[in-house]
Design an enzyme around this catalytic site. Structure first.
Site, PDB file in Angstrom:
ATOM      1  N   SER A 515      37.331  38.868  37.528  1.00  0.00           N
ATOM      2  CA  SER A 515      36.791  39.695  36.440  1.00  0.00           C
ATOM      3  C   SER A 515      35.973  38.833  35.488  1.00  0.00           C
ATOM      4  O   SER A 515      35.855  39.128  34.302  1.00  0.00           O
ATOM      5  CB  SER A 515      37.934  40.396  35.688  1.00  0.00           C
ATOM      6  OG  SER A 515      38.608  41.289  36.537  1.00  0.00           O
ATOM      7  N   HIS A 516      35.397  37.758  36.037  1.00  0.00           N
ATOM      8  CA  HIS A 516      34.650  36.794  35.225  1.00  0.00           C
ATOM      9  C   HIS A 516      33.163  37.104  35.268  1.00  0.00           C
ATOM     10  O   HIS A 516      32.352  36.297  35.694  1.00  0.00           O
ATOM     11  CB  HIS A 516      34.940  35.372  35.718  1.00  0.00           C
ATOM     12  CG  HIS A 516      36.397  35.049  35.738  1.00  0.00           C
ATOM     13  ND1 HIS A 516      36.946  34.052  36.508  1.00  0.00           N
ATOM     14  CD2 HIS A 516      37.442  35.624  35.077  1.00  0.00           C
ATOM     15  CE1 HIS A 516      38.256  34.019  36.331  1.00  0.00           C
ATOM     16  NE2 HIS A 516      38.583  34.957  35.467  1.00  0.00           N
ATOM     17  N   ASN A 517      32.798  38.277  34.809  1.00  0.00           N
ATOM     18  CA  ASN A 517      31.403  38.700  34.745  1.00  0.00           C
ATOM     19  C   ASN A 517      30.781  38.160  33.461  1.00  0.00           C
ATOM     20  O   ASN A 517      31.450  38.100  32.421  1.00  0.00           O
ATOM     21  CB  ASN A 517      31.320  40.233  34.747  1.00  0.00           C
ATOM     22  CG  ASN A 517      32.178  40.854  35.837  1.00  0.00           C
ATOM     23  OD1 ASN A 517      33.362  40.571  35.933  1.00  0.00           O
ATOM     24  ND2 ASN A 517      31.603  41.701  36.644  1.00  0.00           N
TER      25      ASN A 517
END
Length: 589
Positions: A515-517
């Site tokens: 979830s490292h956008n």
């Protein structure tokens, strides 16, 4: 017709980590602050109590704490000529929902970015020459340096009671820590978590290979801890239910456990939940944000909330979409290379190696979100890229995170996907397997971007956000290199079976990756290359500030929460000490 509410000093959209930090700092300065949160309120004592909080089906599979894609989602296309399709169920990444946002269901990994991550283009140009950076690699410097952010990294670590071992204090390398990290002002607040057997196998193998293993910094408190806000954290129970869950022991630092108690007592603070922001009210003539329009999801009523200062802290997609819907800044056009809003959307690439040990008992059910052993030797520019066909890298780690019964079922290659043989192999290897992860960075490229979808709309009729994203040749070459190093560590651990799992084909949104956008409202030095200046202040409205990883010009090989929090503290510091005294652009061109 929108109902106009009483004006406030500041309105914040999104009450996750960065929104909560900003709310705390502004109320501390005496401002009246209203925080708008799309999701519900959460009470850890009631919502995260045993035994309900250990319900894997409810929280992990059915994603109780995540954004509902039926209400709002994104569309995806891999190439500019493709037609985007809606993401019907979040899988690759998991946007949060409710007070605390993603900070409620995160794992707790709390890495600082490398100094070179903050001035990337300058660093790579100085080391390898300008010609080494491909023309379509649109990386750039942040505009703020690691040294400037260091006090703010330290402040966030103190807030969370991070457990870890420093590797560089004031330029002096510390045994047992990460020797590649930037100079720190002090040690971590808590000692590292208790290492698992799998972690120790990784440590010994990495050391034998001449690498530099260190315990992962974790916002899972290794001991009872009271933070500077007066919030009491408990000690981690190693229950293996961190990511996607709340924490019944209050050991995982979240906005709810670290900041909410103080915010709840702060004069002037008010939160409005189930408030769906639809646009920033913007006066183009005076170039000022005048407030936020939102819909009360319980009544359906529309409200305009006037404010002197507007803060966007609604993660990558929320921040970028609100800027585009509000007509603030020039939308990015990847074909022409013009505009900035939506530019430099980045993700990460994470190849893995599954290990199976015939003669080891690893007990994966006991774990913690940030419980890991890491090597940083192949991250960023910590190694020489002169003779390599790519730039960048990532950390390699073995994490003892969880072995939950529904979703944790690793089996060796060649095992059938169902039936008696699958059951037999699952039972045989459940306690004897571990995963080595490569957290590969993602450098910005010209085509990867986000804009408003021309076809699909949300439940209120507004355009969805459209992702145009795929991994680049640089990403794939870097990932293959990291995977080879990870497999080498696995073999040095004497694993019975070493099973590399490369990332092949187009990016897909089905299985979880990270979830490292990042990106979309990036920071920089001029309006021509960025949406916000070094203080995260909009170039197009000096009373509009944007927080979170949407301001990162490219993604690093780390979990981004600490960097997002550090820049939020940095922004709040400038806003309170400088902007409030003379509201105006803080960077003069």
């Amino acid at each position: 017709m929108a109902k106009v509410l009483k004006a406030t000093d500041a309105v914040i959209v999104g009450l996750g980590w960065t929104g909560a930090i900003m709310a705390r700092e502004l109320t501390r300065a005496g401002l009246d602050v209203v925080a708008l949160e799309r999701g519900p309120d959460r009470d850890p004592a009631a919502d995260f109590a045993l035994p309900a909080i250990r319900d894997e089906l409810r929280y992990s599979v059915r994603q109780e704490l995540m954004q509902d894609p039926k209400m709002e989602t994104v569309t995806l296309r891999h190439r500019l000529d493709d037609k985007a399709r809606p993401v019907r169920r979040f899988g690759a990444f998991l946007p949060g929902d409710g007070v605390g946002g993603m900070g409620t269901h995160w794992n707790g990994n709390t890495f600082r970015f490398l100094p070179s991550d903050h001035n990337l283009r300058t660093h790579l140009t100085e080391r390898y020459g300008r010609a080494r950076i491909p023309d379509d690699m649109t990386i750039q410097d942040w505009g703020v340096t690691y040294d400037e952010l260091e006090p703010h990294y330290a402040r966030f670590e103190a807030l969370c009671g991070v457990s870890g071992k420093a590797g560089n204090i004031g330029g002096r390398i510390q045994a047992g820590g990460n020797p590649f990290e930037g100079p720190r002002s002090g040690e971590y607040p808590n000692a590292p978590l208790v290492s698992s057997h799998a972690n120790e196998l990784f440590r010994r193998a990495a050391t034998e290979l001449g690498l530099h293993p260190f315990p992962a910094p974790a916002s899972n408190s290794s001991a009872p801890y009271r933070n500077p806000e007066g919030a009491q954290l408990g000690a981690c129970q190693y229950c293996g239910h961190c990511d996607r869950f709340g924490c019944e022991a209050n050991a995982k630092a979240t906005p709810l456990s670290t900041l909410a108690p103080a915010l709840g007592k702060a004069p002037g603070f008010r939160k409005v939940t189930n408030a769906y922001a639809t646009r920033v009210l913007y006066d183009a003539q005076t170039r000022r944000a005048t407030g936020v329009r939102y819909i009360d999801l319980r009544s359906g009523e529309t409200y305009d909330l006037p404010a002197e200062i507007v803060i966007l802290s609604a993660w990558v997609f929320g921040n970028t979409r609100l800027m585009l819907l509000s007509g603030i800044g020039q939308p990015y056009d990847p074909r022409a290379g013009t505009g900035v809003v939506g530019k430099n959307y980045c993700y990460q690439i994470q190849p893995t190696v599954q290990l199976f040990f015939k003669d080891e008992e690893l007990n994966p059910f006991m774990g913690a979100g940030g419980l890991g052993m890491v090597v940083d030797d192949f991250n960023g520019d910590n190694f020489d890229h002169a003779d390599l066909g790519f730039l960048g890298g990532g950390y390699i780690s073995l994490n003892s995170t969880n072995g939950r019964p529904i979703s944790f079922r690793p089996t060796p290659p060649g095992t059938p996907a169902w039936g008696a043989a699958w059951k037999r192999e699952t039972a045989k290897w459940y306690r004897k397997t571990a995963l080595v992860l490569c957290e590969g960075m993602n450098y910005a490229s010209r085509a990867n971007s986000i804009d408003l979808d021309p076809t699909y709309r949300d439940m209120f009729g507004q355009p969805l956000l459209r992702m145009t994203f795929n991994f680049t040749q640089n990403d794939r070459a870097m990932a293959d290199y990291l995977l080879g190093k990870a497999a080498e560590i696995g073999r040095a651990m004497n694993a019975t079976i070493v099973a590399p799992q490369p990332r092949k084909g187009d990016f897909n949104v089905v299985s979880y990756q990270s979830s490292h956008n990042t990106g979309g409202t990036i920071m920089g030095r001029t309006p021509a290359d960025s949406v916000v200046n070094r203080y995260l202040q909009s170039w197009d409205a000096h009373n509009l500030f944007v927080l979170g990883s949407s301001v990162f010009p490219q993604n690093a090989g780390y979990n981004p929460t600490a960097a997002a929090a550090a820049t939020a503290y940095w922004c709040a510091d400038a806003l309170v000490k400088t902007y409030l005294k003379s509201p105006s652009p803080m960077v003069q061109l």
